[in-house]
Scaffold this active site. Sequence first.
Site, mmCIF file in Angstrom:
data_model
loop_
_atom_site.group_PDB
_atom_site.id
_atom_site.type_symbol
_atom_site.label_atom_id
_atom_site.label_comp_id
_atom_site.label_asym_id
_atom_site.label_seq_id
_atom_site.Cartn_x
_atom_site.Cartn_y
_atom_site.Cartn_z
ATOM 1 N N GLU A 153 33.842 45.392 42.821
ATOM 2 C CA GLU A 153 33.205 45.471 44.145
ATOM 3 C C GLU A 153 31.733 45.861 44.050
ATOM 4 O OE1 GLU A 153 35.347 49.470 43.479
ATOM 5 O OE2 GLU A 153 35.747 47.341 43.160
ATOM 6 N N HIS A 168 35.245 48.008 38.181
ATOM 7 C CA HIS A 168 35.042 48.015 39.634
ATOM 8 C C HIS A 168 34.228 46.787 40.039
ATOM 9 C CE1 HIS A 168 36.546 52.084 40.695
ATOM 10 N NE2 HIS A 168 36.240 52.352 39.435
ATOM 11 N N CYS A 227 40.975 49.630 38.959
ATOM 12 C CA CYS A 227 40.893 50.888 38.211
ATOM 13 C C CYS A 227 42.244 51.606 38.231
ATOM 14 C CB CYS A 227 39.760 51.751 38.768
ATOM 15 S SG CYS A 227 39.244 53.063 37.632
#
Length: 533
Positions: free
Chosen positions: A470, A468, A341
């Site tokens: 994750e 993102h 990001c």
Amino acid sequence: MKYILVTGGVISGIGKGIIASSVGTILKSCGLHVTAIKIDPYINIDAGTFSPYEHVVPHITDAIQEWVMRQAKVPVDDDGVEPQICVIELGGTVGDIESMPFIEAFRQFQFKVKRENFCNIHVSLVPQPSATGEQKTKPTQNSIRELRGLGLSPDLIMCRCSSPLENSVKEKISMFCHVEPEQVICVVDVTSIYRVPILLEDQGVMGYFCRRLDLPIETRPRKMLTKWKEMSDRYRLLEHCSIALVGKYTKFTDSYASVIKALEHSSLAISHKLEIKYIDSADLEPNTLQEEPVKYHEAWQKLCSADGILVPGGFGVRGTEGKIHAINWARKQKKPFLGVCLGMQLAVCEFARNVLEWKDANSTEFDPESKYPVVIDMPEHNPGQMGGTMRLGKRRTIFKNNNSILRRLYGDVDHVDERHRHRFEVNPELKEHFEAKGFHFVGEDIEGERMEVIELDDHPYFVGVQYHPEFTSRPIKPSPPYFGLLLASAGKLQSYLQKGCRLSPRDTYSDRSGGSSPDSEIAEFKIPSITQD
């Protein structure tokens, strides 16, 4: 729909989330469709996004129940099938004033959905003061008494303890908390949180659920739990890999909880122990050298000694120049790098300043008057949705380059769907200037207007993603961008790509260093000290 409510008592941070996740893992391993809800017990409404017509608030307990039932039916698996079981973690501690509306809502809820469809797990603490070495049951008795007084009776009492429960202690809890001994589960400190599902299954938790909730399955989980055990066993390793996490909130590591878990998942997949070096990005800036030189040199020593560098997301201008210095180091020294990001956006700024020689290059978030606005405000407008102008939620990224490292890590697919949370984007009008110098935008959105993935030529691993990744990382299925970072940092990326993106059993499971005993490992899933508040 079957509902399993997880509550907690005595102290906060007792492990309700781990228990809820472990129960879900066991249920999924039996072939069931499982969803989960985490409730933070606060009435926290963003009035700024409300229409005046929406200020008609229903009875709060009815609203909570309706929301839970609605969310529980949302499919979460790739097959789109409605979940059969919903595991609900109610945050906080029984007795907190914030929890009261939610406890009352679930007291009513258990009768609405019927007993055979509702089960309550209560997680409690069994402390063992060092002065006597005796396991104390009184905190658990008091917590259960308070829960019963509020109208909920636990079906399983999961006792967090630093050593295995003695039989006499288990029987005492059974007697005074009005449950059978088999309903008292010992959740002792273990070497890894990923061992908890195995611990619960070994004590017959799945068999109890089958009887209590009349689940139409065999009582033993399938092979998935065997794979889970193999994965958790990889913590017994000596080889390690260090990643410098350069962020703004490193004094409170929970700020990067998802990022840290994604790194852990990837390190397990390559059979390495993970060492995270937390670096406050502001400590890398020249101002710190003048004001606190020791802190400055310590930060740079951590950065320079790391095997790989990660710059995560964030908001605001503070510390951004330090992040750019870290990215510059990673690019010049050919250190494996992942920018997520804001980390990707700053990688664009760094390249523009130091390779394209646009010295004033910046994001308009930090310098609206920049002569070279390489990152600009490109919000999405979502009327009626929380988040307002953010590009929020799952979006598709199309790979434009067949030779992309990240594309190969994703399994040589044409596109991926990942979650976003940002407003600013790389300025698409300047794209050609970067690509002419080997800085490629290998992933874009469907319209080709938003740059989603960057890769740099002649570098072992220099990757940035606007989304993102994750958020979708899982213990047995690590996120490809993070997995690539760990592979490159451990010197295994090229061999992995040459093998067709497959790790051999030796790479994934074997303990090449001879292993270490569990006693030598640090228990990650531990109860908080009883001296803490």
